[in-house]
Motif scaffolding. Sequence first.
Motif, PDB file in Angstrom:
ATOM      1  N   ALA A  73       0.856  -0.964  -0.052  1.00  0.00           N
ATOM      2  CA  ALA A  73      -0.060   0.119  -0.036  1.00  0.00           C
ATOM      3  C   ALA A  73       0.823   1.278   0.011  1.00  0.00           C
ATOM      4  CB  ALA A  73      -0.863  -0.020   1.362  1.00  0.00           C
ATOM      5  N   LEU A  74       2.139   1.186   0.649  1.00  0.00           N
ATOM      6  CA  LEU A  74       2.948   2.171   0.631  1.00  0.00           C
ATOM      7  C   LEU A  74       4.136   2.141  -0.436  1.00  0.00           C
ATOM      8  CD1 LEU A  74       4.140   2.118   4.446  1.00  0.00           C
ATOM      9  CD2 LEU A  74       2.552   3.674   3.275  1.00  0.00           C
ATOM     10  N   HIS A  75       4.096   0.854  -1.172  1.00  0.00           N
ATOM     11  CA  HIS A  75       5.029   0.829  -2.333  1.00  0.00           C
ATOM     12  C   HIS A  75       4.277   0.113  -3.575  1.00  0.00           C
ATOM     13  CE1 HIS A  75       8.444   2.204  -0.051  1.00  0.00           C
ATOM     14  NE2 HIS A  75       8.097   1.277   1.040  1.00  0.00           N
ATOM     15  N   PRO A  76       3.349   0.748  -4.187  1.00  0.00           N
ATOM     16  CA  PRO A  76       2.504   0.386  -5.117  1.00  0.00           C
ATOM     17  C   PRO A  76       3.033  -0.259  -6.127  1.00  0.00           C
ATOM     18  CG  PRO A  76       1.931   2.616  -4.863  1.00  0.00           C
ATOM     19  CD  PRO A  76       2.964   2.346  -3.825  1.00  0.00           C
ATOM     20  N   ALA A  77       4.219   0.275  -6.565  1.00  0.00           N
ATOM     21  CA  ALA A  77       4.960  -0.339  -7.587  1.00  0.00           C
ATOM     22  C   ALA A  77       5.499  -1.802  -7.715  1.00  0.00           C
ATOM     23  CB  ALA A  77       6.310   0.765  -8.079  1.00  0.00           C
ATOM     24  N   GLU A  78       5.389  -2.219  -6.295  1.00  0.00           N
ATOM     25  CA  GLU A  78       5.741  -3.686  -6.256  1.00  0.00           C
ATOM     26  C   GLU A  78       4.491  -4.539  -6.302  1.00  0.00           C
ATOM     27  OE1 GLU A  78       8.041  -3.876  -2.550  1.00  0.00           O
ATOM     28  OE2 GLU A  78       9.523  -2.285  -3.091  1.00  0.00           O
ATOM     29  N   LEU A  79       3.144  -3.990  -6.657  1.00  0.00           N
ATOM     30  CA  LEU A  79       2.040  -4.692  -6.864  1.00  0.00           C
ATOM     31  C   LEU A  79       2.359  -5.108  -8.389  1.00  0.00           C
ATOM     32  CD1 LEU A  79      -0.672  -2.657  -5.588  1.00  0.00           C
ATOM     33  CD2 LEU A  79      -0.390  -4.841  -4.997  1.00  0.00           C
ATOM     34  N   SER A  80       2.829  -4.702  -9.342  1.00  0.00           N
ATOM     35  CA  SER A  80       3.060  -4.925 -10.706  1.00  0.00           C
ATOM     36  C   SER A  80       4.426  -5.322 -10.983  1.00  0.00           C
ATOM     37  CB  SER A  80       2.544  -4.232 -11.465  1.00  0.00           C
ATOM     38  OG  SER A  80       3.077  -2.979 -11.481  1.00  0.00           O
ATOM     39  N   GLY A  81       5.342  -5.149 -10.051  1.00  0.00           N
ATOM     40  CA  GLY A  81       6.757  -5.499 -10.532  1.00  0.00           C
ATOM     41  C   GLY A  81       7.485  -5.804  -9.266  1.00  0.00           C
ATOM     42  N   PRO A  82       9.077  -6.138  -9.513  1.00  0.00           N
ATOM     43  CA  PRO A  82       9.682  -6.855  -8.293  1.00  0.00           C
ATOM     44  C   PRO A  82       9.960  -5.625  -7.096  1.00  0.00           C
ATOM     45  CG  PRO A  82      11.238  -6.031 -10.273  1.00  0.00           C
ATOM     46  CD  PRO A  82       9.588  -5.960 -10.639  1.00  0.00           C
ATOM     47  N   GLY A  83      10.514  -6.123  -5.991  1.00  0.00           N
ATOM     48  CA  GLY A  83      10.775  -5.114  -5.038  1.00  0.00           C
ATOM     49  C   GLY A  83      10.671  -5.762  -3.639  1.00  0.00           C
ATOM     50  N   ALA A  84      11.196  -5.284  -2.825  1.00  0.00           N
ATOM     51  CA  ALA A  84      11.223  -6.048  -1.429  1.00  0.00           C
ATOM     52  C   ALA A  84      11.105  -4.956  -0.222  1.00  0.00           C
ATOM     53  CB  ALA A  84      12.462  -6.855  -1.109  1.00  0.00           C
ATOM     54  N   ARG A  85      10.871  -3.531  -0.914  1.00  0.00           N
ATOM     55  CA  ARG A  85      10.866  -2.594   0.191  1.00  0.00           C
ATOM     56  C   ARG A  85       9.579  -2.720   1.002  1.00  0.00           C
ATOM     57  NH1 ARG A  85      11.666   3.043  -3.258  1.00  0.00           N
ATOM     58  NH2 ARG A  85       9.529   2.371  -3.301  1.00  0.00           N
ATOM     59  N   HIS A  86       8.428  -3.267   0.434  1.00  0.00           N
ATOM     60  CA  HIS A  86       7.144  -3.479   1.023  1.00  0.00           C
ATOM     61  C   HIS A  86       7.359  -4.279   2.437  1.00  0.00           C
ATOM     62  CE1 HIS A  86       7.348  -7.119  -1.128  1.00  0.00           C
ATOM     63  NE2 HIS A  86       6.381  -8.025  -0.124  1.00  0.00           N
ATOM     64  N   GLU A  87       8.365  -5.182   2.571  1.00  0.00           N
ATOM     65  CA  GLU A  87       8.624  -6.031   3.578  1.00  0.00           C
ATOM     66  C   GLU A  87       8.481  -5.284   4.933  1.00  0.00           C
ATOM     67  OE1 GLU A  87      11.352  -8.964   2.360  1.00  0.00           O
ATOM     68  OE2 GLU A  87      10.231  -9.232   0.321  1.00  0.00           O
ATOM     69  N   ALA A  88       9.637  -4.415   5.099  1.00  0.00           N
ATOM     70  CA  ALA A  88       9.824  -3.979   6.291  1.00  0.00           C
ATOM     71  C   ALA A  88       8.830  -2.865   6.475  1.00  0.00           C
ATOM     72  CB  ALA A  88      11.406  -3.146   6.167  1.00  0.00           C
ATOM     73  N   ALA A  89       8.530  -2.183   5.432  1.00  0.00           N
ATOM     74  CA  ALA A  89       7.559  -0.952   5.331  1.00  0.00           C
ATOM     75  C   ALA A  89       6.341  -1.646   5.933  1.00  0.00           C
ATOM     76  CB  ALA A  89       7.459  -0.350   4.078  1.00  0.00           C
ATOM     77  N   GLY A  90       5.841  -2.931   5.682  1.00  0.00           N
ATOM     78  CA  GLY A  90       4.754  -3.460   5.910  1.00  0.00           C
ATOM     79  C   GLY A  90       4.705  -3.769   7.492  1.00  0.00           C
ATOM     80  N   ARG A  91       5.665  -4.223   8.074  1.00  0.00           N
ATOM     81  CA  ARG A  91       5.792  -4.576   9.184  1.00  0.00           C
ATOM     82  C   ARG A  91       5.795  -3.551  10.014  1.00  0.00           C
ATOM     83  NH1 ARG A  91       9.468  -4.573  13.304  1.00  0.00           N
ATOM     84  NH2 ARG A  91       9.642  -6.353  14.820  1.00  0.00           N
ATOM     85  N   GLU A  92       6.694  -2.284   9.690  1.00  0.00           N
ATOM     86  CA  GLU A  92       6.467  -1.116  10.685  1.00  0.00           C
ATOM     87  C   GLU A  92       4.939  -0.442  10.425  1.00  0.00           C
ATOM     88  OE1 GLU A  92       8.545   0.222  12.660  1.00  0.00           O
ATOM     89  OE2 GLU A  92       9.629  -1.602  12.250  1.00  0.00           O
ATOM     90  N   LEU A  93       4.315  -0.662   9.311  1.00  0.00           N
ATOM     91  CA  LEU A  93       3.071  -0.202   9.191  1.00  0.00           C
ATOM     92  C   LEU A  93       2.248  -0.977  10.136  1.00  0.00           C
ATOM     93  CD1 LEU A  93       0.854   1.659   7.528  1.00  0.00           C
ATOM     94  CD2 LEU A  93       0.769  -0.281   6.014  1.00  0.00           C
ATOM     95  N   LEU A  94       2.085  -2.155  10.356  1.00  0.00           N
ATOM     96  CA  LEU A  94       1.138  -2.878  11.133  1.00  0.00           C
ATOM     97  C   LEU A  94       1.531  -2.573  12.512  1.00  0.00           C
ATOM     98  CD1 LEU A  94       1.478  -6.379   9.428  1.00  0.00           C
ATOM     99  CD2 LEU A  94      -0.429  -4.867   9.694  1.00  0.00           C
TER     100      LEU A  94
END
Length: 190
Positions: A73-94
Amino acid sequence: MDDTGDPPLRPLPERAASLLARVDAPPRLVAHLRAVHDVAAQLVAWVQRHCPRLESDAEAVLFGAATHDIGKALHPAELSGPGARHEAAGRELLLTHGVEARLARFAGTHASWTAPGIGVEDLLVSLADKVWKNKRVPELEDLVVARLAGADGRPAWQWFMELDETLTAIGEGADRRLAYQMSHPLTRPQ
């Protein structure tokens, strides 16, 4: 979030659905999380039936599967492409939204199944995140087999055969789940 179309997917846990609404999660992300959550529920039910001695927290697995990619939700480009920034960001968001660390961890561990301290719950979330689209990862499956064999003492090859049969059956629904996910837009309509 509660679409009961094709394929018929279980609704997300209420707490997860509420969090996704609060962070304005894109429709495709919600669709993905519903598909993975549904597969995780199938895996949890299978483990409970076939290996009741394997101690695991079913609710944690289901919540983890329902929120593991919330960082997208914070790194929407990773919905359609590669990337791992959502992992740590997701943990922090939760964590920021009051989710306990034991549940927020799945956002960071769903792609790191060989990291130290990974529990069976993490493995099941990771497995659901792969098999929902019929992707098989032998290393991950071997780790799950080892946990199953360690819990009840049956040989790993027996567990491999049983798990393989189950994952193959779950994988047969992948085309419908992929079509469901892709039918949802990457962004919310303006």
